[in-house]
Design an enzyme around this catalytic site. Structure first.
Site, PDB file in Angstrom:
ATOM      1  N   TRP A   1     -13.102   1.887   7.401  1.00  0.00           N
ATOM      2  CA  TRP A   1     -14.556   1.772   7.522  1.00  0.00           C
ATOM      3  C   TRP A   1     -15.061   0.348   7.353  1.00  0.00           C
ATOM      4  CZ3 TRP A   1     -14.536   6.013   3.363  1.00  0.00           C
ATOM      5  CH2 TRP A   1     -14.129   5.481   2.123  1.00  0.00           C
ATOM      6  N   ASP A   2     -14.186  -0.590   7.060  1.00  0.00           N
ATOM      7  CA  ASP A   2     -14.647  -1.966   6.928  1.00  0.00           C
ATOM      8  C   ASP A   2     -14.140  -2.855   8.064  1.00  0.00           C
ATOM      9  OD1 ASP A   2     -16.102  -1.588   4.580  1.00  0.00           O
ATOM     10  OD2 ASP A   2     -14.263  -1.547   3.409  1.00  0.00           O
TER      11      ASP A   2
ATOM     12  N   ILE B   1     -11.931  -6.944   1.364  1.00  0.00           N
ATOM     13  CA  ILE B   1     -13.352  -7.160   1.100  1.00  0.00           C
ATOM     14  C   ILE B   1     -13.601  -8.082  -0.084  1.00  0.00           C
ATOM     15  CG2 ILE B   1     -13.990  -4.907   2.077  1.00  0.00           C
ATOM     16  CD1 ILE B   1     -14.477  -3.956  -0.807  1.00  0.00           C
TER      17      ILE B   1
ATOM     18  N   ALA C   1       3.179   1.918  -1.906  1.00  0.00           N
ATOM     19  CA  ALA C   1       3.341   2.359  -3.296  1.00  0.00           C
ATOM     20  C   ALA C   1       2.134   3.159  -3.758  1.00  0.00           C
ATOM     21  CB  ALA C   1       3.538   1.127  -4.188  1.00  0.00           C
ATOM     22  N   LYS C   2       0.997   2.907  -3.119  1.00  0.00           N
ATOM     23  CA  LYS C   2      -0.221   3.637  -3.500  1.00  0.00           C
ATOM     24  C   LYS C   2      -0.477   4.782  -2.517  1.00  0.00           C
ATOM     25  CE  LYS C   2      -2.058  -0.779  -4.152  1.00  0.00           C
ATOM     26  NZ  LYS C   2      -3.168  -1.618  -3.706  1.00  0.00           N
TER      27      LYS C   2
ATOM     28  N   ARG D   1     -21.488  -1.254  -0.136  1.00  0.00           N
ATOM     29  CA  ARG D   1     -21.224  -2.656   0.190  1.00  0.00           C
ATOM     30  C   ARG D   1     -22.426  -3.545  -0.100  1.00  0.00           C
ATOM     31  NH1 ARG D   1     -16.865  -1.178  -0.359  1.00  0.00           N
ATOM     32  NH2 ARG D   1     -15.381  -0.558   1.260  1.00  0.00           N
TER      33      ARG D   1
ATOM     34  N   ASN E   1       0.813  -1.210   0.000  1.00  0.00           N
ATOM     35  CA  ASN E   1       0.000   0.000   0.000  1.00  0.00           C
ATOM     36  C   ASN E   1       0.852   1.267   0.000  1.00  0.00           C
ATOM     37  OD1 ASN E   1      -2.866   0.270  -0.135  1.00  0.00           O
ATOM     38  ND2 ASN E   1      -2.975  -1.193   1.539  1.00  0.00           N
TER      39      ASN E   1
ATOM     40  N   ASP F   1      -9.028   2.160   4.728  1.00  0.00           N
ATOM     41  CA  ASP F   1      -9.833   3.365   4.827  1.00  0.00           C
ATOM     42  C   ASP F   1     -10.487   3.505   6.192  1.00  0.00           C
ATOM     43  OD1 ASP F   1      -9.289   4.242   2.266  1.00  0.00           O
ATOM     44  OD2 ASP F   1     -10.804   2.913   1.408  1.00  0.00           O
TER      45      ASP F   1
ATOM     46  N   CYS G   1      -7.503  -0.033   9.102  1.00  0.00           N
ATOM     47  CA  CYS G   1      -7.186  -0.914   7.981  1.00  0.00           C
ATOM     48  C   CYS G   1      -6.712   0.018   6.871  1.00  0.00           C
ATOM     49  CB  CYS G   1      -8.386  -1.770   7.600  1.00  0.00           C
ATOM     50  SG  CYS G   1      -9.948  -0.880   7.479  1.00  0.00           S
TER      51      CYS G   1
END
Lengths: 820, 658
Positions: free
Chosen positions: B432-433, B367, B343-344, B474, B341, B430, B428
């Site tokens: 929110w999951d 997810i 890298a992003k 979702r 992540n 974002d 995690c």
């Protein structure tokens, strides 16, 4: 004040005098030591890991090894009550004969301890793997003297019973052989509430209970001359005289002729028999007798249910069971452990659940047939020893509410397993490895039924568990003698015994002159020998079973309550049910075989295939309804059905549960964290039952104690007890003892009223439930009280009940944390 | 994929659906509204749900059963009435019939073909048949439909169409119907109302006109909830910094942040965190003051960016808890994913830049993995169950494995707070999951309030709804793009974890299984506004609270149906579930509930309710008798200082020094 204070960790830490503590411990009461039991070794300051049932957590106390058991005495256990019944095993004890493996855990290693092994390290943990699938774990404290730890490990490893001939006998002698114990046992009365099936009148009583007119008890086998494996008394049709009966024994394998087991209230009879002897000439009279015996009182239709092919063989069951054991025990000494993501696959590959399912399916089919009314169902198995017991008893559990009570179930086991078919109870120690655990499979099936219909059983899974464990203990006459003949002729040397796997073979007891009469073995049904009153109370539900409801048409066999009578059958029809299909093979009854020729003269050839559609209707899975009739289903009380409607279990694989309370009791693999875990596996129904019982008790108390002196000290109700029990896990998140008064009264649990459970129980008032007498008012409570804190000692010094005492004990959560 | 529902529907645009009213053969007086003397919608709805988990059928019933039995339903609770149209379709207030088609074949996977009448309303699809021994009813709400697929139906004639409704709740009913001119196109109507948002129609929640006296929108008041936790205090303050959702548009307006940090600093931290989801407090331990703080991943990026304010914020969070000199960051992701992540522009808290921070990866897949796992599960349980390989096929879905990871992760968090007295930060990517799953499960373990019926609603409102779990994305409410990779059953997974806990601690939860299943059913149904939209901001814009009914209104208007009779308030207990897969079970009464062979003969829900009544009765009796006994003893001797009243205890001070 008169209660002697057992030394606790707190006092030890305060005094800092280890030696005096040990002295104090050595005076500690050891139950039964008066009965000629000698203590071989002792270790102090041991903690026992409690199972989920016991509330989890740890209990500290002293560990003893005597010459027949490992005893654990919790440190807060009360003084002996002189009037208390003697018990063979306490709630925390393990019979040496139950132990299968001794494993010790040291720093970074585990080791299997055999009688010959030597320890090169001081164990921190002692794990006893038992034959009944318990895993008992003891933890040694740093303060436990090293020699004690090592010695008790050696002692247990040397004295537990490895599988060898004669060990059963020596164990029995150790446990029961003392003069005092013999005296004690000889004074015990048999439980009069159950049917023991060892006299003519017992059988007659059963015939009467079932309304089985047309049947009589025959004592033709009184001297075991007709069949060595059949009981002395058998139920046969009234119209068949003993002289006629005698001629039919030869036509069946081992002389196991068709015998009556049970009658359905709709008039169908359930019989069991072995396979026919084919190489025998059928006299005309023989044929008449055979037909009469087989058709019993029903002249019309007999369904022969073939059990041999569809159901697992004893060898299959043995294999499945040993795989299940290996999987569930999670033995830490062998590094074989099933990874979490393969657990279900591995469970599937044991086939154990397949076997329970096939037994339940077969029993459901038979139950549906019997419900059809007025026919005879004869279970036929080549030797009539294995699956016929399972199926026949399961059918009765499904159909007969009496068999779902504790005493009814005990009578059933006595009738079907002990008397009628004695071989399959695994004689546990001598041939544990090669006897088939058919009875254990049966218990599992009953548990499956129980878990699907908990409210229709009076007995509980606690009872099933107790029975399961007792089977593995070679102390009870119920499971040891191989047939009634052995039980009746104690001093005769039988010379051989039978196991279903190996067949006839020499007995393991060449010195059987003393077996089994000396020492006399008690029946397993004398539960007080092993279980405290509290635990026996958990054997039954206090709430009476609810009447069955209108069945749900879920496509699972015939759940339709409509009466599908098989009518218009030609008398004398015989139909075979095999693999779920009805057929009328010509040679089903060998004497009707055309070659014999005689039959044709005496009987009209019955075109019995006409009955097949009618019978199939009995089994037909009734209308599947995808979306149930919501509007009809939940409104209004439904008329209770016939109580004899069978409990047809769901037979889909996902509905077969694993009896976790039995097989997964070894909590070792369940350790997710280094500290103990609080959990509670009580079945919800059971929990509520307890609570209801408790409320009823309270009612009784209040109604009787109004005029007596007011109770003086608060005793916590049972639910709160469970609370406490759970709390023993970890001092860091427990506050019950320090919970502020008055705020804690939980909504659901009855609030801790100032009532004592003991003093006002005396006469049970008429308002008390009829289903269970209260019997907590004697010394039987000594096993549990230390946990529940009834004694004033525990009340005033609550922190000492927990070990180790939390050094960083927190005050109770502030009121701000409580919902407004 | 050429059989796409939408495309196919557009191709055969036949007549308007109103035609069906006229073409009804049976309906002599169509649209005739029967005033049913009883049976509010809620009652009906409740029974509907009850039936799905544990129902009873009383043998063959006469065809008029639906009407007849409505009359013996329990008395009406609040004025509203179920309107009954002639063909026995019960309607909700605000629901209108769109089309009715005769001679539709339901292809039942369990009992073969059933011929009957299909009615489509703007809320549900209702199929009835009277050709069997017992009348057959299939009721599928349209919200649950994930996609519509044309299937081929052999041997039924040329102009017969087959239709499969692939549903989000693990079933796929199939129908076959004749495409005659007189019939309106079933597919078109279905598509339109199953995916209203894709057709510029409102969600049914906005049409639903039920009046329930209990207002479920009042269940969650953030200020009251934080006050319950003892907030604000000297270290933590209730901030209105996000009151206009400017700082973070997926966060609620009311947040708890440390006292010792300025709004300027918070804004800079927000920039450094993904989607501006900066660390805020979720829960505080009433004694140790250790906290659960949630946020999203730091935007470290490939160049190892740092943010002084972010580092300072975590330091302040640690300092707010005097009991520990550490702060534990639980990153729900797999460690390798967290690294990639970077890298992003994402990343994780480096222990070198964040002194005193201990970083833990919980190794929970994302997810997409969860979606795939549940899809495999559907293959296993619906329509047929492979009995020979049931267990191994469950293993192969890995669903229980992920449940185990979640429970284990949450238990680690709870343990860190309870035993370690250490504050934790959970994130995690974002936030929110997996973050919502973990924080809410940990709070459920730690705080007995959340195990009550009311408290659990607060927990869901707070950790899931207000903190911007993207329910709309979702679940895909009213949206026909079923292939959207944003969809994932994370809330289902959370409820499954809760169910596992209720299995292990049967007495610790005030709610029962029906409550959990009801929640999942209405997660999809679009009947209530509770789970609609992605964030508090969106919900405020759509006026959800004034325009729709809350699920909690329905639940709390009949709490007795959702109450666990075995509940004992383990007030100060922390629950640590066993997370070995041996102690987890597949929730067959939810996932496999459509298979009639799985329905138990003894209806669990009914038994529970009976026990609840029995218990209440006994308790009442006990209290009566206690009162009686009390007055007895008092009249006898006024000096008696011991009474059997529940609150009276002769207090030995139970708390003694160690």
């Amino acid at each position: 004040a008169s209660v002697r204070l057992p030394p606790t960790l707190a006092t030890r830490q305060q005094t800092g005098n280890l030696k005096s503590t040990i002295m104090a411990f050595s005076h500690f009461y050891l139950p039964l030591s008066s009965l000629g039991e000698c203590v071989l070794q002792r270790a102090v300051m041991v903690r026992k890991k409690l199972t989920a049932r016991e509330g989890r957590g740890w209990l500290s106390g002293t560990l003893y090894c005597t010459h027949f058991r490992v005893v654990f005495v919790p440190q807060d256990s009360p003084n002996p009550d002189d009037n208390a019944d003697l018990v063979l095993l306490g709630d925390h004890d393990v019979a040496l004969a139950s132990i299968e493996k001794v494993v010790v855990v040291g720093p970074n290693r585990t080791k299997l301890v055999t009688p010959n092994s030597s320890l090169k390290f001081t164990p921190e943990e002692l794990v006893l793997y038992c034959r009944d699938m318990r895993v008992i774990c003891f933890l040694f404290d740093r303060l436990t003297p090293d020699p004690q730890v090592i010695e008790i490990t050696y002692t247990i490893a040397k004295t537990y019973q490895p599988l060898k001939p004669g060990s059963v006998l020596s164990f029995q002698n150790a446990a029961l052989g003392s003069v005092e114990m013999k005296q004690f046992l000889s004074n015990r009365r048999r439980d009069a509430h159950m049917n023991w099936f060892d006299s003519t009148s017992d059988w007659e009583q059963e015939l009467e209970r079932c309304g089985a007119s047309g049947w009589r008890v025959s004592s033709v086998n009184d001297r075991f001359e007709m069949s060595t494996s059949l009981p002395r008394f058998i139920a046969v049709p009234q119209k068949v005289f003993d002289t006629e009966l005698k001629k039919s024994f030869a036509h069946f394998n081992e002389g196991r002729i068709p015998r009556w087991c049970w009658r359905h209230p709709r008039g169908s009879d359930l019989l069991r028999m072995a396979s026919f002897q084919n190489n025998i000439y059928h006299e005309k009279d023989d044929i008449r007798n055979l037909e009469m015996i087989l058709f019993g009182c029903q002249s019309s239709l007999c369904v022969v249910v073939e059990l041999g092919e569809e159901l697992p063989s004893p060898a299959d069951i043995q294999l499945a069971h040993s795989r299940l054991r290996t999987l569930c025990l999670g033995d830490i000494s062998t590094s074989v452990s099933v990874p979490d993501d393969k657990w279900l696959s591995t469970l599937e590959s044991t086939h154990w659940l397949d076997y329970t399912r096939s037994c339940l399916r077969k029993a459901s089919e038979v139950a549906c047939l019997l419900r059809g009314g007025h026919l005879t169902v004869a279970l036929q198995e080549p030797e009539d020893r294995d699956m016929s017991c399972v199926v026949s008893s399961l059918v009765q559990v499904m159909c007969d509410p009496h068999c779902r009570t504790q005493h009814g179930f005990q009578s059933l086991v006595q009738k079907e397993w002990v008397i009628l078919q004695p071989h399959q109870l695994p004689p546990p120690v001598t041939h544990d490895d090669n006897s088939a655990p058919v009875f254990l499979l049966f218990l599992d099936c009953v548990w499956q039924l129980w878990s699907q219909y908990p409210s229709l059983f009076q007995l509980t899974d606690d009872f099933l568990l107790a029975l399961h464990d007792s089977v593995h203990l070679p102390l009870f006459s119920t499971f040891l003698a191989n047939c009634q003949r052995e039980r009746c002729k104690p001093s005769q040397n039988l010379g051989q015994s039978y196991t279903p796997v190996n067949g006839w073979r020499d007995t393991l007891h060449p010195d059987s002159s003393s077996y089994p009469s000396d020492p006399p073995l008690p029946p397993v049904w004398d539960w007080s020998l092993q279980y405290s009153k509290q635990r026996q109370e958990c054997f039954t539900h206090p709430v009476p079973p609810t009447p069955p409801l209108q069945p749900l048409l879920n496509g699972n066999l015939n759940t339709n309550p409509d009466k599908h009578r098989v009518t218009d059958t030609i008398p004398g029809s015989v139909v075979l049910l095999s693999r779920g299909v009805f057929s009328c093979p010509a040679n089903l009854l060998p004497w009707r075989n055309s070659s014999s020729g005689i039959y044709k003269k005496s009987h009209r050839r019955a075109p019995s295939s006409e009955n097949v559609p009618g019978l199939e209707r009995l089994l037909k899975a009734w209308a599947l309804t995808e979306f149930p009739q919501v509007l009809t289903s939940t409104c209004g009380p439904q008329a209770p059905l016939d109580p004899y409607e069978p409990l047809l279990p769901l037979l889909m694989v996902p509905c077969m549960g694993l009896w976790k309370e039995c097989y997964l009791r070894g909590a070792l693999h369940a350790q997710a964290f280094s500290h103990p875990i609080s959990t509670n596996h009580l079945h919800p129904v059971e929990r509520l039952a307890q609570e209801v019982q408790q409320l009823k008790d309270k009612l009784a108390q209040v109604s009787t104690s109004t005029d007596t002196n007011p109770p003086t000290k608060p005793a916590e109700p049972r639910n709160a007890d469970t609370n406490l029990n759970q709390n023993t896990n970890n001092g860091t998140f427990l506050f019950p003892a320090s919970r502020p008064q008055g705020m804690g009264a939980p909504k659901a649990a009855p609030s801790p009223t100032s009532t004592t459970q003991h003093n006002s129980r005396g006469p049970t008032p008429s308002s008390a439930p009829p289903c269970r007498p209260s019997h907590k008012d004697n010394g039987g409570s000594n096993k549990h009280t230390f946990l529940f804190g009834h004694s004033s000692v525990a009340e005033t010094r609550p922190d000492q009940r927990y070990y180790p005492a939390p050094s960083n004990a927190k005050p109770p959560k502030s009121k701000s944390s409580i919902a407004s | 994929m050429e059989k796409q529902a939408g495309a196919a529907g557009a191709a055969d645009g036949v007549g308007p659906n109103k035609k069906s009213w006229g073409s009804q053969s049976s309906g002599a007086a169509t649209g005739d509204i029967l005033d049913c003397p009883s049976g509010s919608h809620v009652e009906w709805c409740k029974q509907l749900i009850a039936a799905t988990i544990s129902s009873q059928i009383s043998g063959p019933v006469p065809p008029d059963i639906v009407n007849r039995d409505n009359k013996i339903l329990p008395a009406l609770r609040y004025g509203s009435q179920v309107r009954m149209v002639q063909n026995q379709v019960p309607l909700l207030p605000g629901e209108t019939v769109q089309t009715t088609v005769q001679d539709v074949m339901y292809i039942c996977p369990f009992s073969g073909l059933v011929n009957g009448t299909l009615t489509i309303t703007d809320y549900k699809l209702y199929f009835t048949s009277v050709e069997r021994e017992s009348p057959f009813v299939l009721d599928v709400n349209l919200g649950v439909i994930s996609r519509l697929e044309i299937i081929s139906v052999p041997n039924q004639g040329e102009n017969t169409k087959g239709l499969e409704l692939v549903c989000k709740d693990i079933r796929s009913p199939r129908f076959a119907y004749k495409t005659e001119e007189s019939h309106p196109d079933v597919l078109e109507t279905l598509v339109k109302h199953a995916f209203p948002l894709s057709h510029n129609l409102p969600l049914f929640a906005f049409l639903y006109k039920e009046q329930i006296p209990v207002d479920g929108w009042k269940v969650y008041d953030p200020t009251a909830e934080y006050r319950r936790q003892g907030l604000p205090n000297e270290s933590w303050t209730i901030s209105k910094i996000n009151s206009t959702y400017e700082l973070c548009d997926t966060y609620p307006s009311i947040l708890v942040i440390p006292t010792n940090i300025t709004d300027e600093e918070v804004k800079r931290v927000a920039v450094f965190r993904a989607k501006n989801r900066f660390p805020v407090l979720s829960w505080i331990h009433p004694e140790s003051q250790a906290t659960i703080v949630r946020c999203s991943q730091p935007l470290v990026g490939p160049s190892e960016c740092r943010c002084k304010e972010d580092e300072r914020l975590l330091q302040i969070i640690m300092d707010a808890n005097a009991q520990s000199h550490k702060l534990t960051v639980f990153d729900a992701r797999q460690g390798s994913v967290a690294v990639t992540n970077k890298a992003k522009d994402g990343g994780y808290e480096s222990e070198t830049f964040y002194p005193n921070v201990e970083l833990n990866f919980l190794e929970i897949p994302n997810i997409h993995v969860m979606r795939e796992s549940l899809r495999k599960m559907k293959d296993v349980v619906y329509p047929t169950i492979d009995e020979d390989h049931w267990h191994s096929s469950i293993d192969q879905t890995h669903w229980l494995e992920y449940i185990r990871l979640l429970l284990a992760g949450a238990a680690k968090i709870a343990d860190k707070l309870e035993s370690g007295k250490t504050s934790v930060v959970v994130h995690c990517s974002d936030g929110w999951d997996r973050t919502a799953q973990l924080t809410s499960l940990a709070m459920l373990m730690l705080d007995s309030y959340y195990r009550t019926l009311h408290g659990f609603q607060v927990l869901v409102e707070k950790e899931w709804i207000s903190f911007g779990h993207k329910f709309a994305a979702r679940v895909g409410h009213g949206d026909e793009n079923h292939a959207n990779s944003e969809r994932s059953p994370l809330f289902v997974q959370f409820i499954d974890c809760v169910w596992q806990m209720t299995r292990q601690f049967p007495a610790a939860f005030e709610f029962n299984e029906l409550f959990l299943i009801t929640m999942l059913d209405h997660l999809y149904s679009c009947l209530f506004g509770t789970f609609l939209y992605n964030s508090e901001k969106e919900r405020a814009a759509k006026e959800v609270q004034t325009q729709t009914v809350s699920l909690w209104s329905y639940i709390n208007s009949q709490p007795e149906d959702f109450t666990n009779p075995f509940y004992v308030d383990y007030e100060h207990h922390v629950l640590y579930p066993l997370v070995s897969s041996r102690h987890l079970e597949l929730w067959t009464s939810y996932y496999a509930r459509w298979n009639p062979r799985m329905r138990p003969q003894v209806p669990v829900h009914q038994t529970l309710k009976e026990l609840l009544i029995l218990k209440a009765e006994l308790q009442r009796k006990v209290e009566e008798l206690q009162k009686e006994a009390y007055s007895h003893s008092h009249s006898q001797s006024s000096s008696s200082d011991h009474s059997p009243s529940p609150n009276h205890t002769t207090g030995t001070p139970l708390h003694s020094a160690v």
